[in-house]
Design an enzyme around this catalytic site. Structure first.
Site, PDB file in Angstrom:
ATOM      1  N   HIS A 163      -8.323   3.474   8.955  1.00 44.65           N
ATOM      2  CA  HIS A 163      -8.839   2.212   8.433  1.00 44.65           C
ATOM      3  C   HIS A 163     -10.282   1.964   8.855  1.00 44.65           C
ATOM      4  CE1 HIS A 163      -4.767   0.957   7.154  1.00 44.65           C
ATOM      5  NE2 HIS A 163      -5.418   0.119   6.378  1.00 44.65           N
TER       6      HIS A 163
ATOM      7  N   ASN B  63       0.841  -1.204   0.000  1.00 44.43           N
ATOM      8  CA  ASN B  63       0.000   0.000   0.000  1.00 44.43           C
ATOM      9  C   ASN B  63       0.878   1.258   0.000  1.00 44.43           C
ATOM     10  OD1 ASN B  63      -2.318   1.505  -0.056  1.00 44.43           O
ATOM     11  ND2 ASN B  63      -3.109   0.802   1.917  1.00 44.43           N
TER      12      ASN B  63
END
Length: 483
Positions: free
Chosen positions: A331, A300
């Protein structure tokens, strides 16, 4: 890239088309939930316009992340706990990255002096406030509205205006042949490779992960019927099969941007174009990572760069912990995310300490370096598996059950050794003699870990006998103090 090329289309038209197509895709996928994208973007743009540049980046950060967190909490705890299908907060996570990045880039460009900026910040700094159309096009364009990846505002505007190839042409060819006279590099080869990678990743995920779901590691029957090394091997295979799900999404998003002409990053040494400017992962570096940092640096990537630029480089106190905490908040609201990133702080600090104190002892020869790399690869994969399981399980109960299963294995082995020694004789001398014989056989046939535990138990027996204290109690108290 073909029909609305910058040579024959104005930036205004390209911005309008990219924005309208992005809104269409959002409405098609998420229905009226897509209005949250506009609300979040509108609130942040209002903050940019109506607050001073000096503190605008801080207000934007709080408002944007706060609205994202509000949507995540309501989705998880009010509507559909544990449901991932059509999760409208996924695109909002990418929009949050873009808004906050732009806010800090505007602050750097309009408030800070050139000499106070780092080289990367100089390149990223935005020198004028973007118009509403430019702002919405950057946040909600059709190429990145669903899965990103995040990119800098300057890179996106250069792509829209047709300037993204110019410096690379000069770098490769040494001269400029006019703004649009030279043919643009083709992304066809890279797009085909990435689409093939997507197909392979999807197949691996659907076939292998379906047979080895992570949830099985906390199944009572599975834990009772398999030895610990089988459980560890299963966990590694399960995590290995889970990652292709993310490989598929991020690689496909990268391919879509490349097909539109975005993501060009110069040329390789053999003259072929590179299309990895906004790539989100490097699969081989992930699977063969020999350190926790190496894994995170290749996983990521654009999110890691965002965390670095808005938090790690700017936080005055304990930036590592602050960065992991921000990542957990970003998140979502599931407790497993926080367990994962809190564990990540500990693992990161421990990995740094080990590398700093141990690595130099293995650099004397290629053989030692290979041994070190093999050990650190195995350790990294086990650390990743242990850290990421709560991220997959989401809830506190299953996550703690997984942690207990690991600790219970250690406890059971200690208890078995204790009872074995306790049953070998009534006096301390008989027990010590038994341990010494056992140590010899273990030295010849078993591993050093068990050998060390027998040695420690022998010492505990010697301590307990003069005080007439039960051996098992002192054994377990010593064990728990070590844990």
């Amino acid at each position: 890239r073909l029909y609305l090329h910058p040579s024959k289309t104005s930036p205004f038209i390209r911005h309008v088309v990219a924005t309208l197509l992005g809104f269409y895709l959002a409405l098609f996928c998420f229905g009226w939930y897509a209005l949250h994208f506009l609300v979040q973007s509108g609130l942040a743009y209002g903050v940019m316009i109506f607050t001073g540049v000096e503190h605008m980046h801080k207000y934007c950060f709080v408002v944007t992340l706060g609205y994202l967190s509000f949507c995540q909490v309501t989705r998880v705890y009010v509507f559909d706990y544990g449901m991932y299908s059509a999760d409208f907060t996924g695109p909002m996570m990418v929009i949050t990255q873009k808004i906050t990045s732009l806010a800090f880039e505007i602050h750097d460009g309009l408030m800070k002096r050139e000499e106070h900026l780092k080289p990367s910040q100089k390149y990223l700094a935005v020198r004028k406030m973007p118009s509403l159309l430019e702002y919405l096009s950057y946040n909600c364009n059709f190429m990145g509205i669903l899965a990103g990846p995040t990119c800098s505002y300057n890179d996106y505007v250069a792509f829209i205006e047709g300037r993204c190839y110019e410096p690379k042409h000069l770098e490769s060819n040494g001269k400029e042949n006019g703004k649009f006279k030279q043919s643009d590099p083709s992304p066809k080869r890279d797009v085909i490779q990435k689409v093939c990678t997507c197909a392979l990743s999807l197949m691996v995920y659907l076939v292998i992960y379906a047979a080895c779901p992570t949830e099985r590691v906390i199944d009572d029957t599975f834990m009772a019927s398999n030895p610990f090394y089988i459980q560890v091997l299963y966990l590694y295979i399960s995590m290995l099969a889970l990652r292709p799900k993310y490989y598929f999404v991020w690689t496909l998003a990268d391919a879509i941007n490349n097909a539109a002409g975005f993501g060009f990053n110069g040329y390789n040494t053999d003259g072929t174009p590179k299309w990895d400017r906004i790539s989100n992962l490097r699969i081989l570096n992930i699977e063969f990572a020999t350190s926790f940092k190496m894994f995170l640096d290749n996983w990521n990537i654009q999110t890691a760069l965002w965390l670095k630029r808005v938090c790690y480089e700017r936080c005055p106190y304990n930036p590592t912990a602050a960065t992991f905490l921000l990542s957990a908040i970003w998140h979502g609201a599931y407790p497993g995310y926080y367990l994962t990133f809190i564990t990540g702080i500990v693992v990161t600090m421990a990995a740094r300490a080990v590398r700093h104190n141990v690595r130099q002892h293995f650099l004397g020869s290629a053989t030692l370096k290979l041994i070190y790399d093999m050990i650190t690869w195995f350790s990294t994969q086990m650390a990743i598996c242990y850290t990421v399981v709560p991220f997959v399980l989401l809830a506190v109960g299953p996550s703690l059950k997984f942690y207990r299963s690991v600790m219970r294995f250690i406890f059971i082995k200690e208890r078995e050794l204790g009872r074995e020694i306790e049953g070998c004789g009534s006096s301390a001398q008989e027990r010590v003699n038994y341990v010494q014989v056992k140590r010899t056989s273990v030295y010849l046939s078993e591993n050093n870990t068990v050998l060390e535990r027998y040695g420690e138990m022998a010492e505990w027996i010697k301590i307990s006998e003069p005080q007439n204290i039960d051996f098992e109690l002192i054994l377990y108290s010593q064990m728990f103090s070590n844990l």
